[in-house]
Design a protein around this motif. Structure first.
Motif, PDB file in Angstrom:
ATOM      1  N   ALA A  31       0.832  -1.206   0.000  1.00 28.31           N
ATOM      2  CA  ALA A  31       0.000   0.000   0.000  1.00 28.31           C
ATOM      3  C   ALA A  31       0.866   1.255   0.000  1.00 28.31           C
ATOM      4  O   ALA A  31       0.589   2.229  -0.710  1.00 28.31           O
ATOM      5  N   THR A  32       1.941   1.227   0.782  1.00 25.88           N
ATOM      6  CA  THR A  32       2.852   2.371   0.836  1.00 25.88           C
ATOM      7  C   THR A  32       3.508   2.602  -0.517  1.00 25.88           C
ATOM      8  O   THR A  32       3.579   3.737  -1.005  1.00 25.88           O
ATOM      9  N   VAL A  33       3.974   1.525  -1.132  1.00 25.55           N
ATOM     10  CA  VAL A  33       4.621   1.636  -2.441  1.00 25.55           C
ATOM     11  C   VAL A  33       3.635   2.146  -3.481  1.00 25.55           C
ATOM     12  O   VAL A  33       3.975   2.985  -4.331  1.00 25.55           O
ATOM     13  N   ALA A  34       2.379   1.658  -3.441  1.00 24.22           N
ATOM     14  CA  ALA A  34       1.381   2.081  -4.425  1.00 24.22           C
ATOM     15  C   ALA A  34       1.057   3.561  -4.293  1.00 24.22           C
ATOM     16  O   ALA A  34       0.891   4.267  -5.294  1.00 24.22           O
ATOM     17  N   LEU A  35       0.951   4.055  -3.070  1.00 25.94           N
ATOM     18  CA  LEU A  35       0.570   5.446  -2.843  1.00 25.94           C
ATOM     19  C   LEU A  35       1.760   6.390  -2.865  1.00 25.94           C
ATOM     20  O   LEU A  35       1.618   7.564  -3.198  1.00 25.94           O
ATOM     21  N   VAL A  36       2.926   5.876  -2.505  1.00 27.02           N
ATOM     22  CA  VAL A  36       4.123   6.723  -2.432  1.00 27.02           C
ATOM     23  C   VAL A  36       5.270   6.015  -3.152  1.00 27.02           C
ATOM     24  O   VAL A  36       6.214   5.505  -2.529  1.00 27.02           O
ATOM     25  N   PRO A  37       5.226   5.965  -4.496  1.00 29.75           N
ATOM     26  CA  PRO A  37       6.301   5.279  -5.234  1.00 29.75           C
ATOM     27  C   PRO A  37       7.672   5.901  -5.015  1.00 29.75           C
ATOM     28  O   PRO A  37       8.686   5.277  -5.335  1.00 29.75           O
ATOM     29  N   GLU A  38       7.715   7.111  -4.471  1.00 30.68           N
ATOM     30  CA  GLU A  38       9.003   7.729  -4.181  1.00 30.68           C
ATOM     31  C   GLU A  38       9.882   6.856  -3.294  1.00 30.68           C
ATOM     32  O   GLU A  38      11.114   6.978  -3.324  1.00 30.68           O
ATOM     33  N   VAL A  39       9.253   5.968  -2.492  1.00 29.55           N
ATOM     34  CA  VAL A  39      10.050   5.126  -1.600  1.00 29.55           C
ATOM     35  C   VAL A  39      10.942   4.164  -2.368  1.00 29.55           C
ATOM     36  O   VAL A  39      11.880   3.594  -1.787  1.00 29.55           O
ATOM     37  N   LEU A  40      10.686   3.991  -3.669  1.00 30.31           N
ATOM     38  CA  LEU A  40      11.525   3.114  -4.491  1.00 30.31           C
ATOM     39  C   LEU A  40      12.771   3.829  -4.999  1.00 30.31           C
ATOM     40  O   LEU A  40      13.512   3.291  -5.826  1.00 30.31           O
ATOM     41  N   ALA A  41      12.991   5.034  -4.520  1.00 37.54           N
ATOM     42  CA  ALA A  41      14.240   5.773  -4.776  1.00 37.54           C
ATOM     43  C   ALA A  41      14.515   5.969  -6.259  1.00 37.54           C
ATOM     44  O   ALA A  41      15.565   5.570  -6.773  1.00 37.54           O
ATOM     45  N   PHE A 110      -0.396   3.397 -16.030  1.00 29.31           N
ATOM     46  CA  PHE A 110      -1.640   3.271 -15.271  1.00 29.31           C
ATOM     47  C   PHE A 110      -1.741   4.417 -14.278  1.00 29.31           C
ATOM     48  O   PHE A 110      -0.761   5.032 -13.870  1.00 29.31           O
ATOM     49  N   SER A 111      -2.982   4.700 -13.919  1.00 29.07           N
ATOM     50  CA  SER A 111      -3.278   5.595 -12.805  1.00 29.07           C
ATOM     51  C   SER A 111      -4.367   4.913 -11.998  1.00 29.07           C
ATOM     52  O   SER A 111      -5.093   4.064 -12.527  1.00 29.07           O
ATOM     53  N   ARG A 112      -4.475   5.276 -10.734  1.00 23.73           N
ATOM     54  CA  ARG A 112      -5.465   4.650  -9.874  1.00 23.73           C
ATOM     55  C   ARG A 112      -6.273   5.722  -9.158  1.00 23.73           C
ATOM     56  O   ARG A 112      -5.827   6.851  -8.998  1.00 23.73           O
ATOM     57  N   PRO A 113      -7.501   5.359  -8.710  1.00 25.83           N
ATOM     58  CA  PRO A 113      -8.373   6.371  -8.100  1.00 25.83           C
ATOM     59  C   PRO A 113      -7.774   7.046  -6.881  1.00 25.83           C
ATOM     60  O   PRO A 113      -8.014   8.227  -6.643  1.00 25.83           O
ATOM     61  N   PHE A 114      -7.014   6.303  -6.077  1.00 24.95           N
ATOM     62  CA  PHE A 114      -6.473   6.867  -4.851  1.00 24.95           C
ATOM     63  C   PHE A 114      -4.974   7.109  -5.016  1.00 24.95           C
ATOM     64  O   PHE A 114      -4.224   6.235  -5.413  1.00 24.95           O
ATOM     65  N   GLY A 115      -4.576   8.315  -4.726  1.00 22.05           N
ATOM     66  CA  GLY A 115      -3.173   8.679  -4.909  1.00 22.05           C
ATOM     67  C   GLY A 115      -2.987   9.379  -6.238  1.00 22.05           C
ATOM     68  O   GLY A 115      -3.397   8.907  -7.287  1.00 22.05           O
ATOM     69  N   ASP A 116      -2.388  10.526  -6.177  1.00 19.48           N
ATOM     70  CA  ASP A 116      -2.215  11.387  -7.353  1.00 19.48           C
ATOM     71  C   ASP A 116      -0.987  10.915  -8.126  1.00 19.48           C
ATOM     72  O   ASP A 116       0.020  11.601  -8.200  1.00 19.48           O
ATOM     73  N   VAL A 117      -1.084   9.719  -8.740  1.00 20.41           N
ATOM     74  CA  VAL A 117       0.101   9.060  -9.289  1.00 20.41           C
ATOM     75  C   VAL A 117      -0.184   8.495 -10.673  1.00 20.41           C
ATOM     76  O   VAL A 117      -1.236   7.909 -10.914  1.00 20.41           O
ATOM     77  N   ALA A 157     -12.669  13.017 -11.477  1.00 18.13           N
ATOM     78  CA  ALA A 157     -13.005  14.308 -10.872  1.00 18.13           C
ATOM     79  C   ALA A 157     -14.440  14.711 -11.214  1.00 18.13           C
ATOM     80  O   ALA A 157     -15.132  15.316 -10.389  1.00 18.13           O
ATOM     81  N   ARG A 158     -14.904  14.361 -12.402  1.00 13.68           N
ATOM     82  CA  ARG A 158     -16.246  14.754 -12.849  1.00 13.68           C
ATOM     83  C   ARG A 158     -17.327  13.798 -12.337  1.00 13.68           C
ATOM     84  O   ARG A 158     -18.388  14.235 -11.908  1.00 13.68           O
ATOM     85  N   TYR A 159     -17.019  12.514 -12.379  1.00 13.87           N
ATOM     86  CA  TYR A 159     -18.059  11.510 -12.117  1.00 13.87           C
ATOM     87  C   TYR A 159     -17.820  10.694 -10.852  1.00 13.87           C
ATOM     88  O   TYR A 159     -18.580   9.772 -10.566  1.00 13.87           O
ATOM     89  N   GLY A 160     -16.794  11.016 -10.080  1.00 16.29           N
ATOM     90  CA  GLY A 160     -16.565  10.351  -8.806  1.00 16.29           C
ATOM     91  C   GLY A 160     -15.432   9.344  -8.851  1.00 16.29           C
ATOM     92  O   GLY A 160     -15.085   8.810  -9.908  1.00 16.29           O
ATOM     93  N   LEU A 161     -14.868   9.074  -7.675  1.00 15.36           N
ATOM     94  CA  LEU A 161     -13.732   8.159  -7.583  1.00 15.36           C
ATOM     95  C   LEU A 161     -14.086   6.739  -8.005  1.00 15.36           C
ATOM     96  O   LEU A 161     -13.209   5.957  -8.364  1.00 15.36           O
TER      97      LEU A 161
END
Length: 232
Positions: A31-41, A110-117, A157-161
């Motif tokens: 979950a951390t990696v998915a939301l915060v890929p920065e942790v993969l350096a 890919f992009s996912r509903p949660f996390g601006d990634v 953003a228009r039609y919901g997560l």
């Protein structure tokens, strides 16, 4: 015998608690990696306005122009809204991509509903290209792919997560490809695949784009109407 059985039962319970703990830790890490890929350096980083690129390879000086091409496509969408940022991760298709992509491993991005990634498969920003490993339809302009994935964000953003669940894939992917100027298959390639009765993941995108384009023309460009009628 009773003492032995009780001892075995206690050992099994301890083993199961360790398994549950391991599963919980693994889930938290994923979950951390998915939301915060920065942790993969990711070793390279470049901020352009409200967009931040993270990359495995050095980023060329042409990145602002590439992002501008992508943004220009978005502005033609009726769903467009300014002022949203993106964290975009450009991989070389290796272990970082495989870890982040999971079930999306054969995609361009890919992009996912949660996390601006947004996470991108094997990319070559110097030549504005991205590759997904397919023998047919295996390359596309990186600027187009970024526009496609950003359009997914506009839809949410228009039609919901939960738009990814509410609307059919042909509509979502088809509209994203309309906005991003096409897809990875030419008319000739799509026709050849179908003549040979060959399944190909890009065919859904191809037919979705054709169908959405026709629906938009019939609706005089009313995107809300097209999405509303698709779920009636």
């Amino acid at each position: 015998m009773d003492s032995l059985g009780a001892g075995q039962g206690a050992a099994m319970r301890r083993w199961w608690r360790r398994v549950q703990g391991g599963i919980a830790i693994a889930a938290a890490v994923l979950a951390t990696v998915a939301l915060v890929p920065e942790v993969l350096a990711f070793p390279h980083r470049q901020a352009i306005g409200d967009t931040i690129f993270y990359a495995e390879q050095p980023l060329p000086a042409t990145m602002p122009a590439l992002l501008a091409r992508s943004d220009a496509m978005l502005r033609h969408s009726a769903l467009y809204q300014p002022g949203y940022g993106r964290r975009i991760f450009l991989t070389d298709g290796g272990w970082r991509w495989r870890l982040l992509a999971l079930s999306s491993s054969g995609a361009f991005a890919f992009s996912r509903p949660f996390g601006d990634v947004i996470v991108v498969n094997r990319s070559d920003p110097t030549h504005d290209l991205v590759f997904n490993g397919q023998a047919i339809g295996g390359r596309r302009a990186l600027s187009d792919v970024l526009a496609h994935e950003r359009t997914h964000a506009l839809i949410r953003a228009r039609y919901g997560l939960l738009a990814d669940l509410r609307y059919p894939a042909w509509l979502r992917e088809g509209y994203c490809d309309v906005v991003s100027g096409g897809g990875s298959l030419s008319d000739a390639q799509a026709a050849a695949l179908e003549a040979e009765h060959r399944a190909h993941p890009a065919l859904l995108y191809y037919h979705g784009r054709k169908r959405v384009d026709a629906l938009l023309r019939a609706a005089h460009g009313d995107v809300d109407r097209v999405f509303a009628e698709a779920v009636r």
